[in-house]
Design a protein around this motif. Sequence first.
Motif, mmCIF file in Angstrom:
data_model
loop_
_atom_site.group_PDB
_atom_site.id
_atom_site.type_symbol
_atom_site.label_atom_id
_atom_site.label_comp_id
_atom_site.label_asym_id
_atom_site.label_seq_id
_atom_site.Cartn_x
_atom_site.Cartn_y
_atom_site.Cartn_z
ATOM 1 N N PRO A 1 -6.477 -6.151 -14.096
ATOM 2 C CA PRO A 1 -5.491 -5.598 -13.867
ATOM 3 C C PRO A 1 -4.702 -5.494 -12.390
ATOM 4 O O PRO A 1 -3.835 -5.499 -12.384
ATOM 5 N N GLU A 2 -5.542 -5.278 -11.560
ATOM 6 C CA GLU A 2 -4.648 -5.286 -10.306
ATOM 7 C C GLU A 2 -4.305 -6.070 -9.898
ATOM 8 O O GLU A 2 -3.224 -6.012 -9.651
ATOM 9 N N LEU A 3 -4.311 -7.558 -10.125
ATOM 10 C CA LEU A 3 -2.941 -8.593 -9.829
ATOM 11 C C LEU A 3 -2.069 -8.322 -11.078
ATOM 12 O O LEU A 3 -1.516 -9.010 -10.078
ATOM 13 N N TYR A 4 -2.075 -8.127 -12.145
ATOM 14 C CA TYR A 4 -1.362 -7.988 -13.086
ATOM 15 C C TYR A 4 -0.108 -6.868 -12.399
ATOM 16 O O TYR A 4 0.938 -6.888 -12.183
ATOM 17 N N SER A 5 -1.142 -5.985 -12.171
ATOM 18 C CA SER A 5 -0.515 -4.784 -11.422
ATOM 19 C C SER A 5 0.487 -5.087 -10.095
ATOM 20 O O SER A 5 1.687 -4.828 -10.254
ATOM 21 N N TRP A 6 0.067 -5.799 -9.525
ATOM 22 C CA TRP A 6 0.794 -6.203 -8.370
ATOM 23 C C TRP A 6 1.843 -7.331 -9.078
ATOM 24 O O TRP A 6 2.773 -7.117 -8.172
ATOM 25 N N LEU A 7 1.569 -8.616 -9.637
ATOM 26 C CA LEU A 7 2.748 -9.324 -9.872
ATOM 27 C C LEU A 7 3.862 -8.405 -10.240
ATOM 28 O O LEU A 7 5.114 -8.569 -9.860
ATOM 29 N N CYS A 8 3.849 -7.195 -11.421
ATOM 30 C CA CYS A 8 5.015 -6.629 -11.939
ATOM 31 C C CYS A 8 5.255 -6.107 -10.790
ATOM 32 O O CYS A 8 6.646 -5.216 -10.927
ATOM 33 N N LYS A 9 5.051 -5.305 -9.481
ATOM 34 C CA LYS A 9 5.717 -4.188 -8.974
ATOM 35 C C LYS A 9 6.216 -4.974 -7.557
ATOM 36 O O LYS A 9 7.168 -4.793 -6.966
ATOM 37 N N ASN A 10 5.744 -6.719 -7.518
ATOM 38 C CA ASN A 10 5.833 -7.252 -6.331
ATOM 39 C C ASN A 10 6.569 -8.538 -6.333
ATOM 40 O O ASN A 10 6.873 -9.083 -5.805
ATOM 41 N N TYR A 11 7.069 -8.992 -7.626
ATOM 42 C CA TYR A 11 7.505 -10.243 -7.854
ATOM 43 C C TYR A 11 8.745 -10.368 -7.772
ATOM 44 O O TYR A 11 9.485 -11.383 -7.140
ATOM 45 N N GLU A 12 9.268 -9.334 -6.585
ATOM 46 C CA GLU A 12 11.065 -9.650 -6.209
ATOM 47 C C GLU A 12 10.900 -9.813 -5.219
ATOM 48 O O GLU A 12 11.889 -10.254 -4.120
ATOM 49 N N ALA A 13 9.831 -8.613 -4.658
ATOM 50 C CA ALA A 13 10.002 -8.255 -3.748
ATOM 51 C C ALA A 13 9.391 -9.195 -2.107
ATOM 52 O O ALA A 13 9.444 -10.652 -1.477
ATOM 53 N N GLU A 14 8.414 -10.678 -3.463
ATOM 54 C CA GLU A 14 7.726 -10.825 -2.591
ATOM 55 C C GLU A 14 7.511 -13.033 -3.000
ATOM 56 O O GLU A 14 6.574 -12.806 -4.001
ATOM 57 N N PRO A 15 8.491 -12.988 -3.684
ATOM 58 C CA PRO A 15 8.305 -13.771 -5.243
ATOM 59 C C PRO A 15 7.702 -15.443 -4.549
ATOM 60 O O PRO A 15 7.033 -16.301 -5.591
ATOM 61 N N GLU A 16 7.400 -16.050 -3.229
ATOM 62 C CA GLU A 16 6.033 -17.067 -3.335
ATOM 63 C C GLU A 16 4.799 -16.439 -3.388
ATOM 64 O O GLU A 16 3.900 -17.131 -3.888
ATOM 65 N N LYS A 17 4.919 -15.708 -2.906
ATOM 66 C CA LYS A 17 3.060 -15.212 -3.196
ATOM 67 C C LYS A 17 3.169 -14.547 -5.119
ATOM 68 O O LYS A 17 2.513 -15.347 -5.178
ATOM 69 N N ALA A 18 4.055 -14.027 -5.105
ATOM 70 C CA ALA A 18 4.086 -14.129 -6.925
ATOM 71 C C ALA A 18 3.931 -15.193 -7.346
ATOM 72 O O ALA A 18 2.847 -15.347 -8.319
ATOM 73 N N GLU A 19 4.622 -16.667 -6.687
ATOM 74 C CA GLU A 19 4.408 -17.989 -8.039
ATOM 75 C C GLU A 19 2.848 -18.107 -7.857
ATOM 76 O O GLU A 19 2.402 -18.957 -9.317
ATOM 77 N N LEU A 20 2.223 -17.439 -6.443
ATOM 78 C CA LEU A 20 0.613 -18.192 -6.659
ATOM 79 C C LEU A 20 0.100 -17.434 -6.912
ATOM 80 O O LEU A 20 -1.494 -18.038 -7.941
ATOM 81 N N VAL A 21 0.285 -15.719 -7.495
ATOM 82 C CA VAL A 21 -0.883 -14.503 -8.760
ATOM 83 C C VAL A 21 -0.364 -15.226 -9.411
ATOM 84 O O VAL A 21 -1.263 -15.141 -10.304
ATOM 85 N N GLN A 22 1.313 -15.678 -10.122
ATOM 86 C CA GLN A 22 1.398 -16.272 -11.371
ATOM 87 C C GLN A 22 0.312 -17.581 -11.681
ATOM 88 O O GLN A 22 -0.544 -18.230 -12.704
ATOM 89 N N ALA A 23 0.613 -18.328 -10.737
ATOM 90 C CA ALA A 23 -0.620 -19.580 -10.716
ATOM 91 C C ALA A 23 -1.798 -18.884 -11.169
ATOM 92 O O ALA A 23 -3.031 -19.725 -12.167
ATOM 93 N N VAL A 24 -2.651 -18.017 -10.672
ATOM 94 C CA VAL A 24 -3.819 -18.235 -10.288
ATOM 95 C C VAL A 24 -4.193 -17.018 -11.984
ATOM 96 O O VAL A 24 -5.355 -17.646 -12.185
ATOM 97 N N VAL A 25 -3.688 -16.216 -12.366
ATOM 98 C CA VAL A 25 -3.834 -15.650 -13.684
ATOM 99 C C VAL A 25 -3.281 -16.330 -14.718
ATOM 100 O O VAL A 25 -3.949 -15.598 -15.976
ATOM 101 N N GLY A 26 -2.383 -17.004 -14.575
ATOM 102 C CA GLY A 26 -1.953 -17.983 -15.782
ATOM 103 C C GLY A 26 -3.917 -18.956 -16.018
ATOM 104 O O GLY A 26 -3.873 -19.214 -17.464
ATOM 105 N N PHE A 27 -4.040 -19.336 -15.055
ATOM 106 C CA PHE A 27 -5.399 -20.288 -15.172
ATOM 107 C C PHE A 27 -6.215 -19.832 -15.679
ATOM 108 O O PHE A 27 -7.504 -19.921 -16.885
ATOM 109 N N PHE A 28 -6.981 -18.166 -15.270
ATOM 110 C CA PHE A 28 -7.998 -17.472 -14.957
ATOM 111 C C PHE A 28 -8.028 -16.982 -17.553
ATOM 112 O O PHE A 28 -8.390 -16.931 -17.032
#
Length: 307
Positions: free
Chosen positions: A220-247
């Motif tokens: 859940p910590e990856l989802y929490s990070w994404l929900c809280k930081n997707y606007e401020a860190e869009p490039e990292k958010a894309e990477l985290v999205q790719a990871v959680v989507g594949f997982f």
Amino acid sequence: MIKSIPNGVYPTMLTPFTADNKIDYNAVEQLIDWYCKKGVDGIFAICQSSEIFFLSFEERLELLKFIVERTPKNVSIVASGHTADDIGTQLEQAKRFVDVGVDGYVFISNRLAAKDEGDDVFLRNVDVFMNEIRDTAFGIYECPYPYKRLLTPETLGELARTGRFTFLKDTCCNPDQIKAKLDAVKGTSLKIYNANSATLLESLRMGCAGFSGVMANFHPELYSWLCKNYEAEPEKAELVQAVVGFFSVVERQVYPINAKYYLNLDGLDIGYTARSRNVDEFTVSCRREIEQMHAATKAVKQMLGID
């Protein structure tokens, strides 16, 4: 006064069992603590991940009381337990759950109308609950069992305009449909929480309030990070999205046994048996996949700088 619920991550809470197939309340307490340490904003209790179709009414009620008593007040609780077939029984059981004290009572959409019945029946049955249960926020869960009843934007809009609905766990897995639903509830108190990992970032950018899906029982910590930081860190958010989507492909593995196994790897003293699945299905290969995902999650967290 209908209470709003916060945006963010709402894991679909698991039910641990002892070796003799009773609810393991020591493990339930550990699980609540684990969710809170991982930064969740709320808990969706007594849902399908809780194996509610394999729990008696008394077990569901006792479990909800325990969860409400043990969960910190800053963590929101929405709960279902909505499994009965006839509306009369559903109503009586819902009143008992509401009396426990939750931030929202969540209907399972397929319990309010049969597969061959229209939305007029669905809405008529919702009216029964709204007339009988006052001053309580409601939610809807598009549960896939025993059949998936997705809400149309029009029906969802009708619910939203009552002012009684604050939560939708959306399982359509389709960004176009999510956008139509968001448009239908705009300006109301109803918030949409996406259950689908692969479309999460896209849906957050559209206006979804957060995530409520089975994968929040793994990291859940990856989802929490994404929900809280997707606007401020869009490039990292894309990477985290790719990871959680594949997982999230492990959803098609032996869930919820695999989630309980993951929790053991994360230090919880929790058995990984279930009433809904046979542990013999959870092969050595399945275990290795979960072990490797656990190791990969640690690497992603290190990259993000989170515990």
